[in-house]
Design an enzyme around this catalytic site. Structure first.
Site, PDB file in Angstrom:
ATOM      1  CG  ASP A  62      42.352  16.862  59.659  1.00  0.00           C
ATOM      2  OD1 ASP A  62      41.280  16.710  59.060  1.00  0.00           O
ATOM      3  OD2 ASP A  62      43.225  15.976  59.735  1.00  0.00           O
TER       4      ASP A  62
ATOM      5  CG  HIS B 252      35.149  19.071  56.484  1.00  0.00           C
ATOM      6  ND1 HIS B 252      34.798  19.695  55.322  1.00  0.00           N
ATOM      7  CD2 HIS B 252      36.394  18.583  56.270  1.00  0.00           C
ATOM      8  CE1 HIS B 252      35.791  19.593  54.445  1.00  0.00           C
ATOM      9  NE2 HIS B 252      36.768  18.918  54.997  1.00  0.00           N
TER      10      HIS B 252
ATOM     11  CB  VAL C 196      37.226  13.727  61.509  1.00  0.00           C
ATOM     12  CG1 VAL C 196      35.715  13.644  61.541  1.00  0.00           C
ATOM     13  CG2 VAL C 196      37.694  14.922  62.318  1.00  0.00           C
TER      14      VAL C 196
HETATM   15  P1  GDP Z   1      38.557  20.240  58.874  1.00  0.00           P
HETATM   16  O1  GDP Z   1      38.781  18.909  58.255  1.00  0.00           O
HETATM   17  O2  GDP Z   1      39.459  21.294  58.334  1.00  0.00           O
HETATM   18  O3  GDP Z   1      37.117  20.680  58.848  1.00  0.00           O
HETATM   19  O4  GDP Z   1      38.945  20.088  60.420  1.00  0.00           O
HETATM   20  P2  GDP Z   1      38.608  18.835  61.388  1.00  0.00           P
HETATM   21  O5  GDP Z   1      37.186  18.901  61.774  1.00  0.00           O
HETATM   22  O6  GDP Z   1      39.122  17.577  60.801  1.00  0.00           O
HETATM   23  O7  GDP Z   1      39.574  19.137  62.608  1.00  0.00           O
HETATM   24  C1  GDP Z   1      39.518  20.330  63.315  1.00  0.00           C
HETATM   25  C2  GDP Z   1      39.246  20.010  64.798  1.00  0.00           C
HETATM   26  O8  GDP Z   1      39.531  21.131  65.587  1.00  0.00           O
HETATM   27  C3  GDP Z   1      37.801  19.677  65.084  1.00  0.00           C
HETATM   28  O9  GDP Z   1      37.744  18.751  66.135  1.00  0.00           O
HETATM   29  C4  GDP Z   1      37.211  21.006  65.517  1.00  0.00           C
HETATM   30  O10 GDP Z   1      36.072  20.875  66.352  1.00  0.00           O
HETATM   31  C5  GDP Z   1      38.369  21.599  66.259  1.00  0.00           C
HETATM   32  N1  GDP Z   1      38.464  23.062  66.240  1.00  0.00           N
HETATM   33  C6  GDP Z   1      38.273  23.904  65.198  1.00  0.00           C
HETATM   34  N2  GDP Z   1      38.585  25.160  65.549  1.00  0.00           N
HETATM   35  C7  GDP Z   1      38.996  25.116  66.832  1.00  0.00           C
HETATM   36  C8  GDP Z   1      39.509  26.098  67.737  1.00  0.00           C
HETATM   37  O11 GDP Z   1      39.636  27.276  67.432  1.00  0.00           O
HETATM   38  N3  GDP Z   1      39.870  25.635  68.993  1.00  0.00           N
HETATM   39  C9  GDP Z   1      39.738  24.334  69.367  1.00  0.00           C
HETATM   40  N4  GDP Z   1      40.119  23.990  70.576  1.00  0.00           N
HETATM   41  N5  GDP Z   1      39.269  23.400  68.510  1.00  0.00           N
HETATM   42  C10 GDP Z   1      38.921  23.779  67.273  1.00  0.00           C
HETATM   43  P1  IMO Z   2      40.044  17.175  55.621  1.00  0.00           P
HETATM   44  O1  IMO Z   2      39.119  17.677  54.546  1.00  0.00           O
HETATM   45  C1  IMO Z   2      43.822  15.241  56.693  1.00  0.00           C
HETATM   46  C2  IMO Z   2      45.570  12.545  53.699  1.00  0.00           C
HETATM   47  C3  IMO Z   2      45.586  11.108  54.162  1.00  0.00           C
HETATM   48  C4  IMO Z   2      46.795  10.587  53.411  1.00  0.00           C
HETATM   49  C5  IMO Z   2      46.704  11.336  52.082  1.00  0.00           C
HETATM   50  C6  IMO Z   2      46.044  10.539  50.965  1.00  0.00           C
HETATM   51  O2  IMO Z   2      39.368  16.617  56.794  1.00  0.00           O
HETATM   52  O3  IMO Z   2      41.063  18.216  55.939  1.00  0.00           O
HETATM   53  P2  IMO Z   2      43.559   9.749  50.441  1.00  0.00           P
HETATM   54  O4  IMO Z   2      42.634   8.873  51.230  1.00  0.00           O
HETATM   55  O5  IMO Z   2      43.006  11.091  50.143  1.00  0.00           O
HETATM   56  O6  IMO Z   2      44.081   9.069  49.223  1.00  0.00           O
HETATM   57  O7  IMO Z   2      44.840   9.938  51.410  1.00  0.00           O
HETATM   58  O8  IMO Z   2      45.934  12.487  52.336  1.00  0.00           O
HETATM   59  N1  IMO Z   2      44.246  13.184  53.782  1.00  0.00           N
HETATM   60  C7  IMO Z   2      43.855  14.001  54.767  1.00  0.00           C
HETATM   61  N2  IMO Z   2      44.488  14.377  55.905  1.00  0.00           N
HETATM   62  N3  IMO Z   2      42.599  15.741  56.407  1.00  0.00           N
HETATM   63  C8  IMO Z   2      41.964  15.398  55.267  1.00  0.00           C
HETATM   64  O9  IMO Z   2      40.801  15.942  54.894  1.00  0.00           O
HETATM   65  C9  IMO Z   2      42.574  14.466  54.400  1.00  0.00           C
HETATM   66  N4  IMO Z   2      42.233  13.918  53.218  1.00  0.00           N
HETATM   67  C10 IMO Z   2      43.259  13.146  52.856  1.00  0.00           C
HETATM   68  O10 IMO Z   2      45.764  11.020  55.564  1.00  0.00           O
HETATM   69  O11 IMO Z   2      47.984  11.014  54.048  1.00  0.00           O
HETATM   70 MG    MG Z   3      39.289  16.939  58.799  1.00  0.00          MG
END
Ligand code: GDP
Ligand code: IMO
Ligand code: MG
Length: 453
Positions: free
Chosen positions: A39, A67, A327
């Site tokens: 994340d 994502h 998410v």
């Molecule tokens: P990912 O799984 O790595 O793609 O990340 P996620 O989407 O799960 O979580 C990142 C969160 O941070 C999302 O809600 C994005 O919209 C938000 N986000 C990403 N970059 C920024 C930033 O620079 N500032 C803020 N405030 N939010 C951000």
């Molecule tokens: P993105 O791509 C955050 C974590 C789960 C749990 C562990 C194992 O959005 O960054 P699983 O279901 O994969 O067997 O869970 O890994 N986990 C994540 N945490 N972002 C993710 O993906 C994750 N994918 C798995 O919360 O602790």
């Molecule tokens: Mg994520």
């Protein structure tokens, strides 16, 4: 040196002794990887690069990933679909290393179709070697969590998307792949039944309506068929044809990697750079830039050690200001200070060529900001990242403290728009990891990304 690495060709005697440089090995692939516990904002970074990409690929994980991409005020969440699916000019590829839950894939596509993302099915290619996550894998994921809780008093906190059980089936060579589903259905049905029996002997409470499952799978097979290709050959042609921009979107992150993460509190795939090669069939020579994505602080979803976690007002502030909610599962994310020990560890494995530092804006209100720079064990600094979780729980974090800039950075669009104290924080991180920071994120949307070079 990544740019000048060369190999000697020995298979062709005429070419023996000649050097083949990276420049004539075909197109280079850009890889985007999570440098913490997930994340970090990978979706946003991929979206930024995808506007110019010809192909955007997922190489590992499944719909445990979540994502987020924000374009023109509209927020999309992608789980199995590469975030590049948003760009009507690029092709999206789900590689062999991904595990696919077919109902999840079509649900996600249909949901986005309703949001206005038309034609995604025509832009998506699925590798015939990708393994399938069945509904019962998801049920088993839940049963295993209950079992862990009962046996050890704690579980992993998985997403319950069936990721662990599906990769277990793959490793035990009883898994079923997309090519099996599209092949002889009678043969597929027999193997499906055997797989169900295998899990039922391990989990007697598991009930599966086999006929109903097979009926649904047959329907999914026909919807999927037009998208399926030999993924290896598709990549080969993309790499060796005319110049193409190819992007790989990592899912999960380095500290969740099955080999390098905080085992056993990890996911079940390789979320580090090797996963791009094995999950797509790309030779290492074709890997170009490797971009690490790191938040300006640290978060973690689920259970496991987290040395810089702040179980106090700081952690709460980061959680609420950063809207730190999973998410995929909607769980609150645990929050803490930036831990440069883990980002440096991720760099040791991935060899980042640059870093995207996201969510700097979330720190705007803090009086002071801390950064974890080293771990101490029994009063002594340790140079490595501990493999053993008991040890990781015991480390004492050494922090550097920075004065907060107490200024709204969300409207900053270039380096000079940032307050000097924020610039100082960013430069410290860059020097400490030893990797240039290419982007700094100050907001959710596409334009809230300061490009440094
Ligand atoms: P990912 O799984 O790595 O793609 O990340 P996620 O989407 O799960 O979580 C990142 C969160 O941070 C999302 O809600 C994005 O919209 C938000 N986000 C990403 N970059 C920024 C930033 O620079 N500032 C803020 N405030 N939010 C951000
Ligand atoms: P993105 O791509 C955050 C974590 C789960 C749990 C562990 C194992 O959005 O960054 P699983 O279901 O994969 O067997 O869970 O890994 N986990 C994540 N945490 N972002 C993710 O993906 C994750 N994918 C798995 O919360 O602790
Ligand atoms: Mg994520």
């Amino acid at each position: 040196d990544r740019q000048t690495r060369a190999i000697t060709t020995t298979s062709n005697p005429a070419a023996a002794g000649q050097k083949r440089s990276r420049s004539d090995s075909g197109n280079k692939v850009t890889v985007v990887l999570g440098a913490q516990w997930g994340d970090e904002g990978k979706g946003k970074v991929v979206d930024l690069l995808a506007t110019e990409a010809d192909v955007v690929c997922r190489c590992q994980g499944g719909n445990n990933a979540g994502h987020t991409v924000v374009v023109d005020g509209k927020e999309y969440d992608f789980h199995l679909l590469p975030s590049g699916i948003i760009n009507p000019k690029s092709t999206s590829l789900i590689g062999n290393g991904v595990v696919i839950h077919l109902p999840g894939l079509f649900e996600e596509g249909d949901k986005n179709d309703k949001k206005g993302l038309k034609g995604w099915e025509k832009r998506l290619i699925v590798s015939d070697r990708a393994h399938i996550v069945f509904d019962f894998h998801q049920v088993v994921d839940g049963l295993q969590e209950t079992e862990r809780q009962a046996q050890e008093g704690k579980n992993i906190g998985t997403t319950k998307k069936g990721i662990g059980p599906a990769y277990s089936s793959k490793a035990s060579r009883t898994g079923l792949r997309v090519c099996d589903l599209l092949g002889d259905f009678k043969d597929f049905s027999t193997r499906f039944k055997n797989l169900v029996h295998q899990y039922q002997s391990m989990y007697p409470s598991l009930t599966v309506d086999v006929e109903d499952q097979l009926k649904k799978l047959k329907e999914y097979a026909e919807r999927l068929r037009p998208m399926v290709r030999d993924g290896v050959y598709y990549m080969y042609e993309a790499l060796h044809g005319p110049p193409k921009k190819i992007l790989v979107e990592g899912a999960n992150a380095a500290l969740l990697d099955i080999d390098f993460g905080t085992y056993p509190f990890v996911t079940s795939s390789n979320c580090t750079v090797g996963g791009a090669c094995t999950g797509l069939g790309i030779p290492p020579l074709n890997i170009g830039d490797v971009f690490g994505v790191a938040k300006a602080y640290t978060t973690r979803v689920g259970i496991g050690a987290f040395p810089t976690e702040q179980l106090n007002v700081i952690g709460e502030l980061l959680q609420t200001r950063g809207h730190e909610v999973g998410v995929t599962t909607g769980r609150k994310r645990r929050c803490g200070w930036l831990d440069l020990v883990i980002v440096r560890y991720a760099h040791m494995i991935n060899g980042f060529t640059a870093i995207a530092l996201t969510k700097l804006d979330i720190l705007d209100v803090l009086d002071e900001i801390k950064v974890g720079v080293a771990y101490k064990l029994n009063g002594k600094r340790i140079p490595h990242f501990p493999a053993n979780m008991d040890v990781l729980h015991k480390v004492e974090v050494e922090y550097e403290t920075f004065p907060g800039w107490k200024t709204d950075t969300s409207a900053a669009r270039k380096w000079s728009d940032l307050p000097a104290k924020a610039q100082n924080y960013i430069r410290f991180i860059e020097n400490h990891i030893g990797v240039p920071i290419k982007w700094v994120g100050v907001g959710k949307s596409r334009e809230c990304m300061i490009q440094m070079f």
